[in-house]
Motif scaffolding. Structure first.
Motif, PDB file in Angstrom:
ATOM      1  N   UNK A  93       0.817  -1.243  -0.133  1.00 41.49           N
ATOM      2  CA  UNK A  93       0.033  -0.034   0.058  1.00 41.49           C
ATOM      3  C   UNK A  93       0.882   1.300   0.002  1.00 41.49           C
ATOM      4  N   UNK A  94       0.662   2.092  -0.770  1.00 43.96           N
ATOM      5  CA  UNK A  94       1.195   3.488  -0.946  1.00 43.96           C
ATOM      6  C   UNK A  94      -0.084   4.671  -0.441  1.00 43.96           C
ATOM      7  N   UNK A  95       0.610   5.280   0.712  1.00 43.80           N
ATOM      8  CA  UNK A  95      -0.177   6.465   1.294  1.00 43.80           C
ATOM      9  C   UNK A  95       0.225   7.660   1.161  1.00 43.80           C
ATOM     10  N   UNK A  96      -0.577   8.584   0.527  1.00 43.06           N
ATOM     11  CA  UNK A  96      -0.023   9.768   0.201  1.00 43.06           C
ATOM     12  C   UNK A  96      -0.775  10.856   1.631  1.00 43.06           C
ATOM     13  N   UNK A  97      -0.050  11.653   2.032  1.00 41.51           N
ATOM     14  CA  UNK A  97      -0.280  12.399   3.153  1.00 41.51           C
ATOM     15  C   UNK A  97       0.206  13.634   2.865  1.00 41.51           C
ATOM     16  N   UNK A  98      -0.941  14.425   3.303  1.00 45.39           N
ATOM     17  CA  UNK A  98      -0.926  16.219   3.091  1.00 45.39           C
ATOM     18  C   UNK A  98      -0.903  16.814   4.575  1.00 45.39           C
ATOM     19  N   UNK A  99       0.274  17.346   4.948  1.00 45.60           N
ATOM     20  CA  UNK A  99       0.592  17.746   6.324  1.00 45.60           C
ATOM     21  C   UNK A  99       0.076  18.896   6.667  1.00 45.60           C
ATOM     22  N   UNK A 100       0.540  19.758   7.577  1.00 43.57           N
ATOM     23  CA  UNK A 100      -0.260  20.939   8.260  1.00 43.57           C
ATOM     24  C   UNK A 100       0.869  22.155   8.018  1.00 43.57           C
ATOM     25  N   UNK A 101       1.602  21.914   6.975  1.00 42.02           N
ATOM     26  CA  UNK A 101       2.707  23.132   7.084  1.00 42.02           C
ATOM     27  C   UNK A 101       2.565  23.670   5.621  1.00 42.02           C
TER      28      UNK A 101
ATOM     29  N   UNK B 104     -10.694  21.690   2.805  1.00 42.12           N
ATOM     30  CA  UNK B 104     -10.430  20.484   2.868  1.00 42.12           C
ATOM     31  C   UNK B 104      -9.013  19.777   2.319  1.00 42.12           C
ATOM     32  N   UNK B 105      -8.606  20.582   1.144  1.00 45.80           N
ATOM     33  CA  UNK B 105      -7.556  20.331   0.517  1.00 45.80           C
ATOM     34  C   UNK B 105      -6.349  21.094   1.124  1.00 45.80           C
ATOM     35  N   UNK B 106      -6.608  22.009   1.772  1.00 48.01           N
ATOM     36  CA  UNK B 106      -5.332  22.727   2.539  1.00 48.01           C
ATOM     37  C   UNK B 106      -5.075  22.099   3.778  1.00 48.01           C
ATOM     38  N   UNK B 107      -6.241  21.520   4.563  1.00 42.79           N
ATOM     39  CA  UNK B 107      -5.801  21.025   5.645  1.00 42.79           C
ATOM     40  C   UNK B 107      -5.135  19.631   5.527  1.00 42.79           C
ATOM     41  N   UNK B 108      -4.757  19.006   6.668  1.00 43.88           N
ATOM     42  CA  UNK B 108      -4.259  17.575   6.576  1.00 43.88           C
ATOM     43  C   UNK B 108      -5.245  16.418   6.265  1.00 43.88           C
ATOM     44  N   UNK B 109      -4.719  15.680   5.234  1.00 40.62           N
ATOM     45  CA  UNK B 109      -5.383  14.594   4.773  1.00 40.62           C
ATOM     46  C   UNK B 109      -4.524  13.475   4.219  1.00 40.62           C
TER      47      UNK B 109
END
Length: 217
Positions: free
Chosen positions: A39-47, A73-78
């Motif tokens: 599994x590959x997980x793409x993470x959007x952080x908080x910076x 939603x796209x700016x926040x962590x996901x």
């Protein structure tokens, strides 16, 4: 420098908005290699500093994409995870930054069984076994020495007849068959004792020798 993920392991890809400053506009790493089933997980952080990011797959698989315009939603962590089942190359990108934020996941084919060893084509192993000479007997007349023997393998057989160290006769025979053989050597000898030397040499050069004492009749 981007470092590919180790083979056989799950992988994580971070967007430019990670938890560590400064924010960037590319995926890290932008290229990973995994095995089928990983599994590959793409993470959007908080910076992100207010910059939106998304993940879309070129083959149309579900990712994390905006509806129309950048949203909180796209700016926040996901995070968005995908498990791969088939070998291949799977490209992905960010819809907000399609020229800078691109990447690919390489899914490698599982290793097959080890190939069978190739048959040996070189020279066979050296033959170090001498031909066996068994059942050796000899009879001598004043005109002929007759030798009977058994051979364990094809060989060249040389019969030498001597008396008191002086050679009376010598003859070589080529025996291509194994088993019993009768060899006759012409000779001119007076009555009395002679020695009959028998030497067998095979194709590899291994040799056997027998010496018999025979009375000329």
């Amino acid at each position: 420098m981007d470092t590919p993920a180790a083979l056989g392991a799950n992988a994580t890809v971070e967007t430019g908005a990670t938890a560590t400053a400064p924010p960037t506009f590319f995926f890290t790493p932008k290229e990973v290699t995994v095995d089928p089933g990983n599994t590959v997980t793409v993470v959007n952080g908080t910076n992100g500093g207010g910059a939106p990011h998304s993940i879309v797959w070129a083959d149309g698989a579900p990712g994390f994409a905006p509806t129309a315009a950048p949203s909180p939603t796209n700016v926040a962590a996901w995070s968005s995870a995908r498990t791969f089942t088939a070998p291949g190359d799977y490209a992905f990108s960010c819809t907000f930054h399609p020229l800078m934020m691109t990447g690919v996941v390489h899914v490698t084919a599982p290793a097959g069984p080890a190939p069978a060893p190739a048959p040996q084509t070189g020279a066979p192993s050296a033959d170090r076994t001498a031909p066996a000479l068994t059942g050796t007997t000899a009879r001598a007349t004043r005109r002929t020495v007759t030798v009977r023997l058994r051979l364990s393998e094809p060989a060249k057989v040389t019969v030498v007849v001597t008396r008191n160290g002086r050679r009376l006769a010598r003859k070589r025979f080529t025996r291509s068959a194994v088993g019993a053989a009768t060899l006759r050597v012409p000779v001119r000898a007076r009555r009395g004792e002679v020695r009959v030397g028998i030497t067998a040499v095979d194709a590899a050069g291994n040799s056997s020798r027998r010496t018999l004492r025979v009375r000329v009749r």
